[in-house]
Design an enzyme around this catalytic site. Structure first.
Site, short mmCIF file in Angstrom:
data_model
loop_
_atom_site.label_atom_id
_atom_site.label_comp_id
_atom_site.label_asym_id
_atom_site.label_seq_id
_atom_site.Cartn_x
_atom_site.Cartn_y
_atom_site.Cartn_z
N THR A 158 0.80 -1.23 0.00
CA THR A 158 0.00 0.00 0.00
C THR A 158 0.84 1.29 0.00
OG1 THR A 158 -1.87 -1.03 1.08
CG2 THR A 158 -1.77 1.31 1.32
N VAL A 187 -11.90 -7.33 -0.28
CA VAL A 187 -11.89 -5.86 -0.22
C VAL A 187 -10.97 -5.42 0.91
CG1 VAL A 187 -13.30 -3.79 0.16
CG2 VAL A 187 -14.23 -5.73 -1.12
N SER A 188 -10.04 -4.55 0.61
CA SER A 188 -9.11 -4.08 1.65
C SER A 188 -9.71 -2.85 2.35
CB SER A 188 -7.76 -3.71 1.03
OG SER A 188 -7.81 -2.40 0.52
N ASP A 189 -9.00 -2.36 3.33
CA ASP A 189 -9.46 -1.16 4.06
C ASP A 189 -9.25 0.12 3.25
OD1 ASP A 189 -6.58 -1.86 4.51
OD2 ASP A 189 -6.61 0.21 5.22
N THR A 207 -1.99 1.70 6.69
CA THR A 207 -1.44 0.55 5.97
C THR A 207 -1.28 -0.61 6.95
OG1 THR A 207 0.45 -0.31 4.74
CG2 THR A 207 0.92 1.48 6.26
N1 ASP Z 1 -4.15 -2.49 3.90
C1 ASP Z 1 -3.85 -3.25 2.72
C2 ASP Z 1 -4.78 -4.42 2.60
O1 ASP Z 1 -5.19 -4.97 3.60
C3 ASP Z 1 -2.46 -3.75 2.70
C4 ASP Z 1 -1.47 -2.83 3.33
O2 ASP Z 1 -1.71 -1.70 3.58
O3 ASP Z 1 -0.38 -3.23 3.62
O4 ASP Z 1 -5.07 -4.82 1.51
#
Ligand code: ASP
Length: 284
Positions: A158, A187-189, A207
């Protein structure tokens, strides 16, 4: 709104191990170039919203990061990217979820922010991008293809940016290729207000493990703590100690309306850099 000293903070995701050696040098160089070019514009009057958009797009174009070109691959061999942007001044949010082939998902989120239907997913998001004439290109890199062949299940990646502009407006942007080898269409955050949020008080990009960021409603909670009267430091200590009780693994960058900025994490390390009137600061 009083004249402010602008601030720009960017991140390139959470890493399990501290970045060292040659990789650290290339990450520092990459962050420095992006900070320098966008901060110059922010300092000349560019809005916080346009600055975070530009900074995120520059990171999406850099294969060092898991967003845009260089995104991680889901377990069915497809890359589906998600991004969001929020303008704290107008309190508007735009986002795209699991979109394929769009060169810069952050531009798509930016254009969606002005619409009535402001968060689109999959084919709908791609269709909107085509209607707007946004460029499409392949996000696959040899590095991520190799990780996919090895069924490398990631936890993180991210990119994100937060900014305060001369007029005291705040904005946040976040873009991701996801965790890597995840269940298709997870689905990510990042396209939610848990991963990306801005108000008149604070702007945050998160992240880490998306599910845990959502469970802590991290970015919007941090902004709510600041709006309720906590200092940025107090707010992040409160969020981090609560999240640690749940073993939530994430990090974030944040800036408040006075120009204070913070980088924090519950575990692990955030790749980050910041620019303000004192100069450029980078992870070491
Ligand atoms: N938050 C992102 C996800 O869960 C990955 C990340 O930020 O490292 O897809």
């Amino acid at each position: 709104m009083s004249q402010q000293h602008p601030v720009l903070v960017i991140h390139g995701g959470l890493t399990e191990r501290a970045v060292k050696g040659r990789h650290l040098i290339s990450v520092q160089e990459s962050l420095h170039i992006k900070l320098e070019s966008v901060f110059t514009k922010l300092n000349k009057g560019m809005s916080a919203l346009e600055a975070v958009t530009l900074a995120c797009a520059a990171m999406e174009d850099d294969p060092l990061y898991n967003a845009g070109y260089g995104s991680k691959i889901q377990s069915d061999g497809k890359i589906r990217m998600s991004a969001s942007i929020m303008d704290g001044f107008s309190r508007r949010f735009g986002g795209c979820v699991n979109v394929e082939g769009v060169k810069n998902p952050i531009y798509l989120a930016h254009d969606l922010m002005k619409e009535k239907d402001r968060v689109l997913s999959g084919q709908g998001a791609a269709r909107f991008a085509k209607e707007r004439g946004l460029p499409f290109s392949s996000p696959f890199t040899p590095h991520q293809r190799a990780a996919f062949q090895n069924k490398k299940r990631g936890k993180s990646g991210t990119i994100g940016a937060v900014a305060l502009d001369l007029r005291g407006r705040l904005a946040a942007g976040t873009s991701t290729g996801g965790k890597g080898f995840e269940y298709p269409f997870r689905v990510s955050d990042s396209p939610t207000c848990a991963g990306n949020f801005a108000s008149a008080f604070c702007a945050v990009s998160a992240t880490g493990t998306g599910e845990e960021i959502v469970e802590q409603a991290a970015a919007s909670t941090l902004c709510a703590f600041v709006e309720a009267g906590l200092s940025l430091n107090q707010a992040l200590n409160k969020l981090v100690s609560r999240s640690r009780r749940f073993d939530a693994e994430f990090g974030f960058i944040a800036v408040d309306r006075h120009g204070n900025f913070k980088v924090a994490q519950t575990t692990q390390h955030v790749i980050w850099g910041a620019a303000n009137r004192r100069g450029i600061k980078l992870l070491k």
